[in-house]
Design a protein around this motif. Structure first.
Motif, PDB file in Angstrom:
ATOM      1  N   TYR A   1      -1.320   1.905  22.247  1.00  0.00           N
ATOM      2  CA  TYR A   1      -2.167   1.341  23.475  1.00  0.00           C
ATOM      3  C   TYR A   1      -2.747  -0.060  22.547  1.00  0.00           C
ATOM      4  CZ  TYR A   1      -6.375   0.333  26.133  1.00  0.00           C
ATOM      5  OH  TYR A   1      -7.311  -0.457  26.901  1.00  0.00           O
ATOM      6  N   VAL A   2      -3.066  -0.047  21.418  1.00  0.00           N
ATOM      7  CA  VAL A   2      -3.465  -1.159  20.802  1.00  0.00           C
ATOM      8  C   VAL A   2      -2.493  -2.426  20.686  1.00  0.00           C
ATOM      9  CG1 VAL A   2      -3.989  -1.953  18.356  1.00  0.00           C
ATOM     10  CG2 VAL A   2      -5.233  -0.043  19.220  1.00  0.00           C
ATOM     11  N   ALA A   3      -1.235  -2.083  20.391  1.00  0.00           N
ATOM     12  CA  ALA A   3      -0.172  -2.961  20.278  1.00  0.00           C
ATOM     13  C   ALA A   3      -0.040  -3.549  21.872  1.00  0.00           C
ATOM     14  CB  ALA A   3       1.049  -2.166  19.811  1.00  0.00           C
ATOM     15  N   GLY A   4       0.055  -2.499  22.732  1.00  0.00           N
ATOM     16  CA  GLY A   4       0.096  -3.119  23.893  1.00  0.00           C
ATOM     17  C   GLY A   4      -0.870  -4.253  24.523  1.00  0.00           C
ATOM     18  N   GLN A   5      -2.198  -3.747  23.930  1.00  0.00           N
ATOM     19  CA  GLN A   5      -3.196  -4.806  24.228  1.00  0.00           C
ATOM     20  C   GLN A   5      -3.134  -6.126  23.580  1.00  0.00           C
ATOM     21  OE1 GLN A   5      -5.988  -4.131  26.595  1.00  0.00           O
ATOM     22  NE2 GLN A   5      -4.318  -2.694  27.296  1.00  0.00           N
ATOM     23  N   MET A   6      -2.208  -6.111  22.616  1.00  0.00           N
ATOM     24  CA  MET A   6      -2.073  -7.503  21.680  1.00  0.00           C
ATOM     25  C   MET A   6      -0.861  -8.323  22.724  1.00  0.00           C
ATOM     26  SD  MET A   6      -1.757  -6.499  17.870  1.00  0.00           S
ATOM     27  CE  MET A   6      -3.270  -6.210  17.011  1.00  0.00           C
ATOM     28  N   GLY A   7      -0.141  -7.650  23.559  1.00  0.00           N
ATOM     29  CA  GLY A   7       0.782  -8.529  24.337  1.00  0.00           C
ATOM     30  C   GLY A   7       1.793  -9.024  23.343  1.00  0.00           C
ATOM     31  N   ASN A   8       2.261 -10.102  23.680  1.00  0.00           N
ATOM     32  CA  ASN A   8       3.382 -11.045  23.143  1.00  0.00           C
ATOM     33  C   ASN A   8       4.463 -10.013  22.596  1.00  0.00           C
ATOM     34  OD1 ASN A   8       4.162 -13.470  22.236  1.00  0.00           O
ATOM     35  ND2 ASN A   8       3.486 -13.011  20.211  1.00  0.00           N
ATOM     36  N   GLY A   9       4.778  -9.004  23.246  1.00  0.00           N
ATOM     37  CA  GLY A   9       5.960  -8.088  22.731  1.00  0.00           C
ATOM     38  C   GLY A   9       5.607  -7.288  21.521  1.00  0.00           C
ATOM     39  N   VAL A  10       4.494  -7.201  20.950  1.00  0.00           N
ATOM     40  CA  VAL A  10       4.234  -6.596  19.711  1.00  0.00           C
ATOM     41  C   VAL A  10       4.482  -5.193  19.758  1.00  0.00           C
ATOM     42  CG1 VAL A  10       2.296  -5.762  18.243  1.00  0.00           C
ATOM     43  CG2 VAL A  10       2.409  -8.223  19.175  1.00  0.00           C
ATOM     44  N   ARG A  11       5.253  -4.589  18.933  1.00  0.00           N
ATOM     45  CA  ARG A  11       5.521  -3.072  18.847  1.00  0.00           C
ATOM     46  C   ARG A  11       4.996  -2.493  17.720  1.00  0.00           C
ATOM     47  NH1 ARG A  11       9.413  -2.237  15.129  1.00  0.00           N
ATOM     48  NH2 ARG A  11      10.500  -3.880  14.041  1.00  0.00           N
ATOM     49  N   VAL A  12       4.853  -1.239  17.584  1.00  0.00           N
ATOM     50  CA  VAL A  12       4.357  -0.350  16.489  1.00  0.00           C
ATOM     51  C   VAL A  12       5.506   0.030  15.690  1.00  0.00           C
ATOM     52  CG1 VAL A  12       3.070   1.478  15.954  1.00  0.00           C
ATOM     53  CG2 VAL A  12       2.550   0.507  18.045  1.00  0.00           C
ATOM     54  N   GLU A  13       5.148  -0.063  14.343  1.00  0.00           N
ATOM     55  CA  GLU A  13       5.811   0.384  13.497  1.00  0.00           C
ATOM     56  C   GLU A  13       5.168   1.415  12.752  1.00  0.00           C
ATOM     57  OE1 GLU A  13       7.587  -1.358   9.435  1.00  0.00           O
ATOM     58  OE2 GLU A  13       8.818  -2.032  11.023  1.00  0.00           O
ATOM     59  N   PHE A  14       5.427   3.083  12.672  1.00  0.00           N
ATOM     60  CA  PHE A  14       4.738   3.863  12.160  1.00  0.00           C
ATOM     61  C   PHE A  14       5.444   4.136  10.755  1.00  0.00           C
ATOM     62  CE2 PHE A  14       4.443   5.028  16.664  1.00  0.00           C
ATOM     63  CZ  PHE A  14       2.955   4.810  16.858  1.00  0.00           C
ATOM     64  N   ARG A  15       4.407   4.173   9.750  1.00  0.00           N
ATOM     65  CA  ARG A  15       4.730   4.205   8.613  1.00  0.00           C
ATOM     66  C   ARG A  15       3.919   5.459   7.847  1.00  0.00           C
ATOM     67  NH1 ARG A  15       5.712  -1.596   5.719  1.00  0.00           N
ATOM     68  NH2 ARG A  15       7.013  -2.428   7.027  1.00  0.00           N
ATOM     69  N   LYS A  16       4.706   6.537   7.253  1.00  0.00           N
ATOM     70  CA  LYS A  16       4.069   7.945   7.133  1.00  0.00           C
ATOM     71  C   LYS A  16       3.621   7.657   5.516  1.00  0.00           C
ATOM     72  CE  LYS A  16       7.541  10.482   9.588  1.00  0.00           C
ATOM     73  NZ  LYS A  16       8.666  11.596   9.472  1.00  0.00           N
ATOM     74  N   SER A  17       2.648   8.125   5.247  1.00  0.00           N
ATOM     75  CA  SER A  17       1.933   8.195   3.900  1.00  0.00           C
ATOM     76  C   SER A  17       1.108   9.705   3.737  1.00  0.00           C
ATOM     77  CB  SER A  17       0.643   7.273   3.934  1.00  0.00           C
ATOM     78  OG  SER A  17       0.106   7.012   2.685  1.00  0.00           O
ATOM     79  N   ASP A  18       1.481  10.012   2.268  1.00  0.00           N
ATOM     80  CA  ASP A  18       0.504  11.165   1.884  1.00  0.00           C
ATOM     81  C   ASP A  18      -0.865  10.755   2.051  1.00  0.00           C
ATOM     82  OD1 ASP A  18       2.920  12.636   1.057  1.00  0.00           O
ATOM     83  OD2 ASP A  18       2.680  11.921  -0.886  1.00  0.00           O
ATOM     84  N   TRP A  19      -1.887  11.801   2.212  1.00  0.00           N
ATOM     85  CA  TRP A  19      -3.010  11.397   2.499  1.00  0.00           C
ATOM     86  C   TRP A  19      -3.731  11.007   1.491  1.00  0.00           C
ATOM     87  CZ3 TRP A  19      -5.738  10.959   6.739  1.00  0.00           C
ATOM     88  CH2 TRP A  19      -7.326  10.923   6.657  1.00  0.00           C
ATOM     89  N   ASP A  20      -3.835  11.553   0.220  1.00  0.00           N
ATOM     90  CA  ASP A  20      -4.638  11.098  -0.936  1.00  0.00           C
ATOM     91  C   ASP A  20      -4.503   9.473  -1.217  1.00  0.00           C
ATOM     92  OD1 ASP A  20      -5.793  13.384  -1.189  1.00  0.00           O
ATOM     93  OD2 ASP A  20      -4.503  13.946  -2.931  1.00  0.00           O
ATOM     94  N   PRO A  21      -3.336   8.927  -1.090  1.00  0.00           N
ATOM     95  CA  PRO A  21      -3.027   7.460  -1.315  1.00  0.00           C
ATOM     96  C   PRO A  21      -3.097   6.732  -0.103  1.00  0.00           C
ATOM     97  CG  PRO A  21      -0.986   8.447  -1.448  1.00  0.00           C
ATOM     98  CD  PRO A  21      -1.905   9.420  -1.058  1.00  0.00           C
TER      99      PRO A  21
END
Length: 275
Positions: free
Chosen positions: A69-89
């Motif tokens: 939703y956040v990316a969609g509100q930016m418009g301009n064709g912005v897409r999300v790239e999800f990056r996994k991370s361990d919780w502690d770091p």
């Protein structure tokens, strides 16, 4: 939809229509996202129903949809790239520029705010209890009923669940685990009496093993989940605050809540835990 125009106008004002930011030579995170058309979001999957991996390996969940939703509100064709991370770091990874923001069921706390900035809350929750049914009978119990010698309390390491467990349980034994699933399995198997964790997770987890566990869902803490950005990243934070407001005002938040917490059509797409 009716909020899209004001958001677009504000976004253009904040980034100067894609030109240099007001900070001079420094390119803001917001500038870079619009330029590259990629919004990098850090997540620690496995926290149902906020961020999970389905049986096809795709990221799904309430937070996943919030990020889109956040990316969609930016418009301009912005897409999300999800990056996994361990919780502690995960905050350290944010600060080392591995992603632009954290949307991962993170409670904003004064301690974490020393290392990153938070938006306005997008979700209110609190700590609840998952209880072993063989050891305890369902009744009107309070947290203090479980704080006694010989009781084992499970929770996830490095979370507000652990903070709450250590605050409220002084005589019981506290066992911490690297993820919430392992903590819940301890309760399933009877190796722990109770698990302390966020209410949404406890509510859903108790439905997966009703013969072995029950939930006490009245929260005994109050917590607010927020989006984390790098410290001093005020342009992005301010824009996100408006986006969080629009998320709720437009009715989108209510729709997402119904999907992920009430109707739950996703249940068949996620591997169920086994003891």
């Amino acid at each position: 939809m009716r909020f899209a125009l004001p958001l677009t106008i504000l976004l253009l004002q904040l980034v100067g229509c894609g030109g240099p930011s007001q900070s001079g030579s420094r390119t803001s995170t917001l500038d870079r996202i619009l330029s590259t058309r990629v919004l990098r979001v850090g997540m620690n999957p496995g926290y149902a129903p906020f961020e999970m991996v389905d049986t096809d390996g795709n990221m799904i969940g309430f937070d996943v949809d919030v990020a889109r939703y956040v990316a969609g509100q930016m418009g301009n064709g912005v897409r999300v790239e999800f990056r996994k991370s361990d919780w502690d770091p995960i905050i350290a990874n944010l600060n080392s520029d591995k992603f632009d923001m954290i949307v991962s069921g993170m409670t904003r706390t004064p301690q974490r705010a020393l290392r990153c900035d938070f938006t306005d809350p997008y979700f209110e929750t609190g700590q609840a209890l998952l209880v072993n049914r063989a050891k305890w009978k369902p009744s009107e119990r309070l947290v203090k009923d479980f704080d006694r010698p010989g009781v084992v309390v499970a929770t996830r390491l490095g979370t507000t669940g652990e903070i709450a467990a250590r605050k409220f349980f002084h005589r019981a034994v506290i066992k911490t685990f690297e993820n919430e699933s392992d903590a819940a399995l301890e309760v399933d198997a009877g190796r722990a009496d109770v698990m302390v964790y966020d209410k949404p997770y406890i509510a859903i987890r108790s439905q997966e093993s009703p013969g072995r566990t029950f939930a006490i869902l009245e929260p005994f803490t109050k917590e607010y989940l927020a989006i984390a950005v790098r410290k001093g990243d005020t342009e992005l934070r301010d824009w996100l605050n408006l986006t969080v407001f629009e998320l709720r005002a437009s009715g989108t938040w209510d729709s997402l809540y119904q999907t992920w917490f009430v109707k739950m059509p996703w249940r068949g797409r996620v591997k169920q835990p086994s003891s």
